[in-house]
Design an enzyme around this catalytic site. Structure first.
Site, PDB file in Angstrom:
ATOM      1  N   HIS A  49      64.199 119.705  22.376  1.00  0.00           N
ATOM      2  CA  HIS A  49      65.499 119.079  22.651  1.00  0.00           C
ATOM      3  C   HIS A  49      65.415 118.178  23.898  1.00  0.00           C
ATOM      4  O   HIS A  49      65.945 117.062  23.910  1.00  0.00           O
ATOM      5  CB  HIS A  49      66.555 120.164  22.851  1.00  0.00           C
ATOM      6  CG  HIS A  49      67.945 119.617  23.046  1.00  0.00           C
ATOM      7  ND1 HIS A  49      68.684 119.061  22.020  1.00  0.00           N
ATOM      8  CD2 HIS A  49      68.713 119.517  24.150  1.00  0.00           C
ATOM      9  CE1 HIS A  49      69.855 118.653  22.483  1.00  0.00           C
ATOM     10  NE2 HIS A  49      69.897 118.925  23.777  1.00  0.00           N
ATOM     11  N   GLU A  63      63.774 119.639  15.465  1.00  0.00           N
ATOM     12  CA  GLU A  63      64.877 120.483  15.946  1.00  0.00           C
ATOM     13  C   GLU A  63      65.617 121.142  14.783  1.00  0.00           C
ATOM     14  O   GLU A  63      65.986 122.324  14.861  1.00  0.00           O
ATOM     15  CB  GLU A  63      65.867 119.633  16.749  1.00  0.00           C
ATOM     16  CG  GLU A  63      65.608 119.595  18.229  1.00  0.00           C
ATOM     17  CD  GLU A  63      66.766 118.953  18.952  1.00  0.00           C
ATOM     18  OE1 GLU A  63      67.185 119.502  19.963  1.00  0.00           O
ATOM     19  OE2 GLU A  63      67.258 117.910  18.487  1.00  0.00           O
ATOM     20  N   ASN A  83      30.845 122.792  19.188  1.00  0.00           N
ATOM     21  CA  ASN A  83      29.513 123.254  18.818  1.00  0.00           C
ATOM     22  C   ASN A  83      29.514 124.765  18.569  1.00  0.00           C
ATOM     23  O   ASN A  83      28.890 125.262  17.623  1.00  0.00           O
ATOM     24  CB  ASN A  83      28.525 122.903  19.935  1.00  0.00           C
ATOM     25  CG  ASN A  83      27.102 123.265  19.597  1.00  0.00           C
ATOM     26  OD1 ASN A  83      26.445 122.613  18.806  1.00  0.00           O
ATOM     27  ND2 ASN A  83      26.607 124.336  20.205  1.00  0.00           N
TER      28      ASN A  83
END
Length: 694
Positions: free
Chosen positions: A46, A68, A429
C-alpha cells in the site's frame, strides 16, 4: 511541481519496500496461514502504491494496486494462499523491481504487465466472486476509521501544553482540509508542517506524521501547536498554501484544553461514534465533528504498526562520497597530529606535550568513529539471496533450505558494493552443482531437502564468508579429466597435484563440469569471475570438499579498503608501503644465493625456488644500487598459491595507513595501488603485489 528532488528518496524507499516484500513473501510461503505476515505485506504494498502514484509512475502504482486486491482477500480470510498465487505475486515483485531499475536508469518506469495484471485479476475473480468489490470496500473502511480518530494526548504532551499556556505562549488546535482533487496529499501536508515548524512547535498530530508522509489519511488532519503567532494570521498563511481547502485554528486556554482532551479520552473509552461534546462546544460553529476510533482499535492498529517495523527510524542516508571526503580530511588531521607530536618532543614543553597527547587521544577516537561510519552489515547483501535460491531451486526441481548465519557482520561499504556478484555465483554453483537431485539424495540416505549455509564472521582484520552445502562434494577425478581434456593442466602436473590444487582448477577461465549448458551453468563463466573479483578486493578464495558429504567455499576479505596494515620500506630516497595481507615473511639473503634459471632470477626458499624481483629496477629508483651490497633484504609476497620475493634496501616498520587514490591526472602505474601520506608529510606509494605475480 518538480518531483525530481524527491526521486532519489523514492528510489531508495522503493528498493527498501521491495526487499521487505520479498523477505516477507518468503516467510509467508513457509507459513501460509499467518495473517500477521499478510498484514505486513499489505502495508508495504500500500505504501509503495501511494509513493508511485505521488511520483506519477502509473504502471507501478496500478500493478501494486492489483496485488493489494489479492492480499486484501487473503488478510480478510476470503482466499487461501496457494502455490500459483505465490508464483504470481513473486512475478509481480520481479516486474516492480524492473520498473524501479528502469527509473534508476532515467526511464519512465513503464512496462508491459498486462499478463501479470490479468493473472492477479483472475485470482480475485476465480477464488472469491465479487472479491474486487469487497476488497475495495475493505480498503475504504480502514481509511475512514483513520480519518475519524481524535487526538489523544499522553500525560507528558498535556503537561507541555499546560505549561506553555502558563508561560504566555499561544496553544492552538488546528484542523486542515486538503482539496478533494489534490493528487499529492502528502506533499501538501508537508508544506503545512514546514510552515508551522518555522513559527512554533507541533506537539502532536492525527494522523501521525509518519502516516501523513505515507498518505495514510483521507483529506484532513489535525494537530496541537505552540507558537507566538496570532491565530488569524496563521490561518491565513495556511489557507494561502497550494491546494489547501480550509484551515480551522482555535486558540486554547486551560479550560478549553482540558475539555478538548478529556472529551476525546471519554469518547474513546466509551467507544461512542459521536464526537466529544466538549470538543464540539469549544470548536468553531462550521467545524465538523469527527467520530474517533475505539481505544481497542487504536491499540490494535498501534500493535500492527509495531509488528510491521513502523517505528521511527534512527538512521539517515549519507552519500558514500561524503564519507570519503570525511576520511580524507581525517587523514590530513592525523598527519598534522604526527607533526605536532614530533614538534612537542623537540621543544619539550610540558603544557604543549599534554595538549598534544590529549589531541592524539581525541584523534584516535575520531579515526575509529569515521571507520565505523563506513562499516555496513553484510545483511544488505545477504538479504537478497533467499529469493534467488528459492527461484533457482524451483527451476531445478530441488528442495533447498538456505541458512544464513552472521548477517550482522560488518564490512566496509566499498567491499559490500563489490562482493554481491561473486556470492551470487557461488550460491548458484552450490544449488546447481553442489546439491544433488531429490531422488539421488533419497537413494543416498540423505534428507530430500538440501541445506546451503551462508556464514559470515570476523577473524582479526579480516571477514570470512563461507558457503557450505551438504551435497555430493567435488569429484577429483572428474575435474582432472575435464582439465586434461581442456588442456588446463598436463598429465605430469596432474599426477603431483594435491586435492586443494585440483579444486582450485574450478576457478580456471572457461572451466565447467556441467554436462549440459543451461540458464544456470555450463558456459564456464562464473567461478573465474569470482576469483578475479575477490582478488581485486585483496581477498582470497579457497575450497574444501568431501566426496558424498558436501563442499565449502571460503572467501577471506579485508575489513576495509580505506585503511590497511602495511609494512613501510625504503629503497634509496623513496618510501613504499606493502599491504601486510600480501606478505608471507621478510628476510635477508646473500647475493651469492641468487640464481638465474631459464632467464629468470630465482632465489631458494623453503626447499623450492621462487622468482626474485628488484623493487629498485621495477620503479626505476636511480639512487640505489643493490648490486654493490653483499646481502639484501627481501619481502616474500603471495598471490593465491604463488610466491615471489621483492628486494628492498631497508625496513622502516609496520603502520596503519590511509589509502589515497592517485587521481585522474596520473596514468595507471603497474604495481602501484595508491598512495599514503606519512607522519613527516612524505608521500609513500602503496605497492600492489598482485601485479608482479602472473
Amino acid at each position: 511541481m518538480d518531483m525530481n528532488q524527491y526521486l532519489s528518496m523514492f528510489i531508495d524507499e522503493s528498493n527498501d519496500h521491495l526487499q521487505s516484500l520479498n523477505e516477507n513473501m518468503l516467510e509467508l510461503e513457509k507459513a501460509p496461514d499467518d495473517i500477521g505476515i499478510v498484514q505486513i505485506i499489505f502495508r508495504s504494498a500500500h505504501t509503495l502504491k501511494g509513493m508511485a502514484a505521488t511520483m506519477g509512475f502509473e504502471d507501478l502504482s496500478s500493478l501494486t494496486h492489483q496485488m493489494e486486491n489479492v492480499l486484501d482477500l487473503v488478510r480478510n480470510e476470503k482466499l487461501k494462499m496457494q502455490d500459483y498465487i505465490f508464483d504470481t505475486l513473486f512475478k509481480s515483485l520481479d516486474a516492480l523491481q524492473m520498473m524501479v531499475q528502469d527509473i534508476m536508469q532515467g526511464g519512465d518506469g513503464k512496462a508491459d504487465v498486462q499478463s501479470i495484471v490479468a493473472s492477479l485479476q483472475a485470482i480475485v475473480r476465480g477464488e472469491v466472486p465479487g472479491g474486487a468489490d469487497s476488497a475495495a470496500s475493505s480498503q475504504a473502511a480502514p481509511a475512514a476509521e483513520t480519518s475519524s480518530t481524535g487526538i489523544q494526548l499522553d500525560e507528558f504532551q498535556y503537561s507541555v501544553l499546560e505549561q506553555s499556556i502558563t508561560e504566555g505562549h499561544k496553544v492552538l488546535y488546528i484542523e486542515v482540509a486538503i482539496r478533494e482533487d489534490c493528487q499529492l496529499k502528502a506533499a501538501r501536508a508537508y508544506l503545512v508542517f514546514d510552515l508551522l515548524e518555522r513559527y512554533g512547535e507541533v506537539v502532536k498530530s492525527h494522523p501521525s506524521v509518519q502516516e501523513i508522509e505515507q498518505e495514510r489519511f483521507e483529506r484532513s488532519f489535525s494537530l496541537y501547536y505552540i507558537t507566538q503567532k496570532d491565530a488569524a494570521e496563521l490561518q491565513s498563511m495556511i489557507v494561502n498554501l497550494s491546494e489547501i481547502d480550509s484551515a480551522q485554528v482555535m486558540p486554547l486556554d486551560h479550560e478549553t484544553l482540558n475539555q478538548l482532551s478529556s472529551g476525546v479520552q471519554e469518547a474513546a473509552a466509551a467507544g461512542t461514534p459521536e464526537a466529544p461534546a466538549a470538543a464540539a462546544a469549544a470548536a468553531p460553529s462550521d467545524a465538523k465533528p469527527e467520530a474517533p476510533q475505539t481505544a481497542a482499535k487504536a491499540e490494535a492498529k498501534a500493535g500492527a504498526r509495531a509488528n510491521g517495523g513502523a517505528a521511527p527510524s534512527r538512521t539517515i542516508r549519507v552519500d558514500i562520497e561524503r564519507l570519503d571526503v570525511l576520511m580524507n580530511l581525517l587523514s590530513e588531521l592525523l598527519i598534522d597530529r604526527s607533526r605536532l607530536e614530533q614538534l612537542a618532543h623537540e621543544i619539550k614543553r610540558s603544557d604543549l606535550t599534554e595538549t598534544v597527547e590529549h589531541m592524539s587521544r581525541v584523534g584516535s577516537d575520531l579515526q575509529n568513529i569515521v571507520l565505523k561510519l563506513r562499516m555496513v552489515p553484510i545483511d544488505t547483501v545477504f538479504s537478497r539471496f533467499p529469493r534467488m535460491v528459492r527461484d533457482v531451486a524451483k527451476s531445478l526441481d530441488k528442495k533447498i533450505d538456505l541458512v544464513i548465519v552472521g548477517a550482522e557482520t560488518e564490512l566496509d561499504r566499498t567491499v559490500i558494493d563489490e562482493i554481491g556478484d561473486p556470492l551470487v555465483h557461488l550460491l548458484r554453483n552450490a544449488v546447481d552443482h553442489g546439491i544433488e537431485p531429490t531422488a539421488q539424495r533419497i537413494a543416498a540416505g540423505k534428507p530430500e531437502t538440501g541445506t546451503v549455509q551462508l556464514r559470515a564472521f570476523h577473524s582479526g582484520n579480516h571477514v570470512f564468508i563461507e558457503i557450505e552445502d551438504d551435497g555430493g562434494g567435488i569429484d577429483r577425478d572428474k575435474i582432472l579429466n575435464k582439465a586434461l581434456k581442456n588442456g588446463v593442466v598436463t598429465q605430469s602436473e596432474a599426477a603431483t597435484m594435491s586435492d586443494e590444487q585440483v579444486y582450485m582448477l574450478l576457478f580456471a577461465a572457461g572451466f565447467s563440469t556441467a554436462d549440459v549448458i543451461s540458464d544456470i551453468s555450463g558456459r564456464g563463466v562464473g567461478l573465474d569471475v569470482v576469483r578475479s573479483k575477490i582478488e581485486s578486493l585483496s581477498g582470497v578464495v579457497s575450497v574444501t570438499s568431501t566426496l558424498g558429504k558436501g563442499t565449502k567455499f571460503s572467501v577471506q576479505l579485508p575489513l576495509t579498503l580505506s585503511i590497511i596494515s602495511a609494512m613501510l620500506i625504503k629503497v634509496g630516497s623513496e618510501k613504499y608501503a606493502i599491504p601486510l595481507s600480501s606478505i608471507v615473511e621478510t628476510g635477508i639473503i646473500q647475493r651469492n644465493q641468487i640464481r638465474s634459471v631459464h632467464g629468470y632470477t630465482m632465489v631458494p626458499y623453503r626447499d623450492a625456488h621462487i622468482p626474485l624481483m628488484s623493487l629498485a629496477n621495477l620503479f626505476e629508483v636511480a639512487d640505489f644500487d643493490e648490486n654493490a651490497e653483499e646481502e639484501t633484504e627481501i619481502v616474500v609476497i603471495r598471490k593465491g598459491e604463488r610466491l615471489a620475493a621483492l628486494t628492498i634496501e631497508d625496513f622502516i616498520g609496520q603502520s596503519e595507513i590511509v589509502i589515497k587514490n592517485l587521481g585522474k591526472y596520473l596514468p595507471p602505474v603497474q604495481g602501484v595501488a595508491g598512495a599514503t601520506i606519512l607522519g613527516d608529510g612524505q608521500v609513500a606509494l602503496i605497492v600492489d603485489p598482485n601485479a608482479f605475480i602472473k
